[in-house]
Design a protein around this motif. Structure first.
Motif, PDB file in Angstrom:
ATOM      1  N   GLN A  52       0.999  -1.259  -0.191  1.00  0.00           N
ATOM      2  CA  GLN A  52       0.317  -0.232  -0.274  1.00  0.00           C
ATOM      3  C   GLN A  52       0.631   0.815   0.235  1.00  0.00           C
ATOM      4  OE1 GLN A  52      -3.719  -0.146  -0.301  1.00  0.00           O
ATOM      5  NE2 GLN A  52      -3.780   2.040   0.134  1.00  0.00           N
ATOM      6  N   THR A 181      -7.747   1.458   4.736  1.00  0.00           N
ATOM      7  CA  THR A 181      -7.409   0.970   3.303  1.00  0.00           C
ATOM      8  C   THR A 181      -7.669   2.265   2.519  1.00  0.00           C
ATOM      9  OG1 THR A 181      -8.325  -0.794   2.018  1.00  0.00           O
ATOM     10  CG2 THR A 181      -5.674  -0.799   3.118  1.00  0.00           C
ATOM     11  N   LEU A 190      -0.799   5.360  -0.272  1.00  0.00           N
ATOM     12  CA  LEU A 190      -0.555   5.225  -2.082  1.00  0.00           C
ATOM     13  C   LEU A 190      -0.240   6.448  -2.666  1.00  0.00           C
ATOM     14  CD1 LEU A 190      -4.443   4.128  -3.019  1.00  0.00           C
ATOM     15  CD2 LEU A 190      -2.148   2.890  -2.987  1.00  0.00           C
ATOM     16  N   LYS A 258      -1.022  -6.086  -4.846  1.00  0.00           N
ATOM     17  CA  LYS A 258      -1.477  -5.153  -5.380  1.00  0.00           C
ATOM     18  C   LYS A 258      -3.037  -5.188  -5.136  1.00  0.00           C
ATOM     19  CE  LYS A 258       1.900  -3.340  -8.665  1.00  0.00           C
ATOM     20  NZ  LYS A 258       2.359  -2.639 -10.112  1.00  0.00           N
TER      21      LYS A 258
END
Length: 426
Positions: A52, A181, A190, A258
Motif C-alpha cells: 500500500q 485502506t 498510495l 497489489k
C-alpha cells in the motif's frame, strides 16, 4: 456491479469454507490451518506497509515477535490467571506492536528506499541479538511459556476452539485493514508509494503519514504474533530471526501485493506447501525459492493478480472460449513443475553423501514409486521430455491466448475517421 457481486460471492464462499473447516480437517491439519491464519494476518499487515505505502521492510519479524512475547507475559500475569481473558490476550500484542512500531517507525521512515529497508533489518537483527541476553523479557534459550485459562464459558483446550478464536481475530483484523485502506490516510499511503515528493509538494507531512502507516502495520503484526503465542502457549526469540521477516515478504509477493487478499492467498499456499512438502523432501526451500523467482519474473502481480486477470479475461470472452487455452496452460505448468521436481530430486539423491557411501553411482534411485538407474538414458529423458513438452504447450497456449484476445478486441471501423476533439471510438 457484476464484478462486485462476484467478489462478494467469492468472499462468502471462502467464509463458508473457513467456518466448516473443523468439520472436515483432522486435528493436525486444523492446527496447520491456525498457522495459515496467523501467517495470513501477518502478511496482510506487512502488505499495508509494502504494497500500500511502497515501503519495503526486511525486519517486520521484530513487531511480530514483540507482540508474541507481550501476549505471553500478559498470559502469565496475575499468578498465571492472565492480565486479560484468553480471547482478548492478542490486545497485548497489539499494544506492544503499536508502541515499538511507533518508536522504530519514527527512526526508520527518516530514510527511504534501500536505506529504509536496511534500517528495518537492523532493528530486527538487534532484537534477535539482544533477546538471548535479556532473560527477564525473552527467557533466554528456553523462551517463555504459559497456559491458556478458561474464559467466557470456553476452556480453549481444544484445537477447534483455538481455530475459531484465531479465525475471529484474523477476520476482524483483515476487515479493519481493508477499512484502513479506504480511509483518507490509507489513500495517502498510495501517494507515498507512487510519488512521495509530490505528496510533500501538496502540503502533506510525509514523515508523519509514513510513521502512522508503519505503526498500524506493526500493530496488526503484533496481533498476529499474539495469536501465535496464544495458540502455541510458548514463544522463543527465534521469532526475531530473519527467516520470519522473509516469510512475510515471500507470502505477500507470491500472493500479490497489489491485491488486498493477495497476501492471504500467498500465506495459505506457502504455509500449506511447507507443511505438505517439508516432510517429503529436503529441497522444499529450493522449490519455494524457484516459485518466488518465477512469480517475480513472469507474474509480478502474484497469484492473486493472475486469478484476477484470468477472471476478467473469461468474463469478457466467455468461459467456453478461454477454457481450452486455460487447460493447456495448466497442463504446461504441471509438466514443467513435474520435470523440475524430477530433476531436482534426482540430482539431490545422486549427489548426497548417503547415496555415494551406500553403493556408488550405479545404485538405483527410488523416485515417484519407481526405480531409476542413473546410467540409463531413460532416467534423464523422462524429465527432459516433460520439460520440453511443457515448454512447447506453454508457448502454444500463450500464442492462442494472444490470438483469441486480439480476435475479440473491438477495433474502430475503417469508415470512421478520428477527428481532433471527437470522442474516441475505441
Amino acid at each position: 456491479m457484476m464484478q462486485s457481486k462476484s467478489s462478494a460471492a467469492a468472499v462468502g464462499g471462502v467464509l463458508v469454507l473457513l467456518l466448516s473447516a473443523p468439520l472436515v480437517l483432522s486435528p493436525g491439519l486444523l492446527n496447520a490451518a491456525v498457522q495459515v491464519l496467523v501467517a495470513a494476518l501477518f502478511a496482510s499487515a506487512y502488505n499495508l506497509l509494502c504494497g500500500q505505502a511502497g515501503m519495503l521492510s526486511f525486519g517486520h519479524a521484530a513487531y511480530f515477535g514483540i507482540g508474541a512475547f507481550a501476549t505471553m507475559h500478559a498470559m502469565k500475569a496475575v499468578g498465571g490467571a492472565g492480565l486479560l481473558p484468553t480471547p482478548l490476550l492478542p490486545l497485548a500484542g497489539a499494544a506492544a506492536g503499536l508502541v515499538i512500531g511507533a518508536a522504530a517507525g519514527w527512526f526508520a521512515t527518516k530514510r527511504s528506499g534501500t536505506y529504509f529497508a536496511m534500517i528495518t533489518l537492523a532493528i530486527a537483527e538487534l532484537l534477535h541479538a539482544l533477546a538471548p541476553h535479556l532473560k527477564g523479557w525473552f527467557g533466554g534459550e528456553a523462551g517463555v511459556s504459559g497456559m491458556r485459562m478458561p474464559a467466557w464459558g470456553f476452556s480453549f483446550g481444544s484445537t477447534m476452539q483455538m481455530y475459531y478464536l484465531t479465525l475471529s481475530w484474523v477476520l476482524a483484523g483483515l476487515a479493519l485493514l481493508y477499512f484502513f485502506t479506504r480511509t483518507p490516510v490509507g489513500r495517502l499511503a498510495l501517494g507515498l508509494r507512487e510519488n512521495a515528493h509530490r505528496l510533500a509538494f501538496l502540503g502533506y507531512d510525509v514523515h508523519r503519514v509514513s510513521v502512522l502507516v508503519f505503526t498500524v502495520s506493526a500493530m496488526f503484526s503484533g496481533i498476529a504474533g499474539g495469536l501465535l503465542a496464544v495458540n502455541n502457549e510458548a514463544v522463543n526469540y527465534v521469532l526475531f530471526d530473519a527467516h520470519v521477516s522473509a516469510s512475510a515478504v515471500l507470502n505477500a509477493y507470491i500472493g500479490g501485493v497489489k491485491v488486498f487478499f493477495g497476501p492471504v492467498l500467498g500465506a495459505g499456499v506457502m504455509t500449506f506447501f511447507g507443511y505438505a512438502v517439508s516432510d517429503l523432501t529436503q529441497s522444499w526451500l529450493l522449490y519455494q525459492g524457484i516459485l518466488f523467482v518465477l512469480v517475480m519474473m513472469f507474474m509480478p502481480d502474484g497469484l492473486a493478480g493472475l486469478l484476477v486477470r484470468w477472471w476478467e479475461w473469461q468474463s469478457r470472452l466467455g468461459l467456453r472460449s478461454v477454457l481450452p487455452v486455460s487447460l493447456a496452460g495448466l497442463a504446461a505448468a504441471l509438466l514443467l513443475g513435474g520435470g523440475t521436481v524430477f530433476l531436482v530430486e534426482l540430482l539431490q539423491r545422486l549427489f548426497s553423501q548417503d547415496y555415494r557411501a551406500a553403493a556408488g553411482v550405479g545404485q538405483a534411485i527410488v523416485l515417484f514409486g519407481l526405480r531409476w538407474l542413473p546410467r540409463e538414458a531413460v532416467t534423464w529423458l523422462a524429465p527432459t521430455a516433460a520439460l520440453a513438452a511443457g515448454l512447447a504447450i506453454g508457448v502454444m497456449a500463450l500464442r492462442q491466448a494472444r490470438l483469441l484476445t486480439e480476435a475479440n478486441t473491438d477495433a474502430p471501423s475503417s469508415t470512421e475517421v478520428p477527428l481532433q476533439g471527437a470522442r474516441s471510438t475505441v
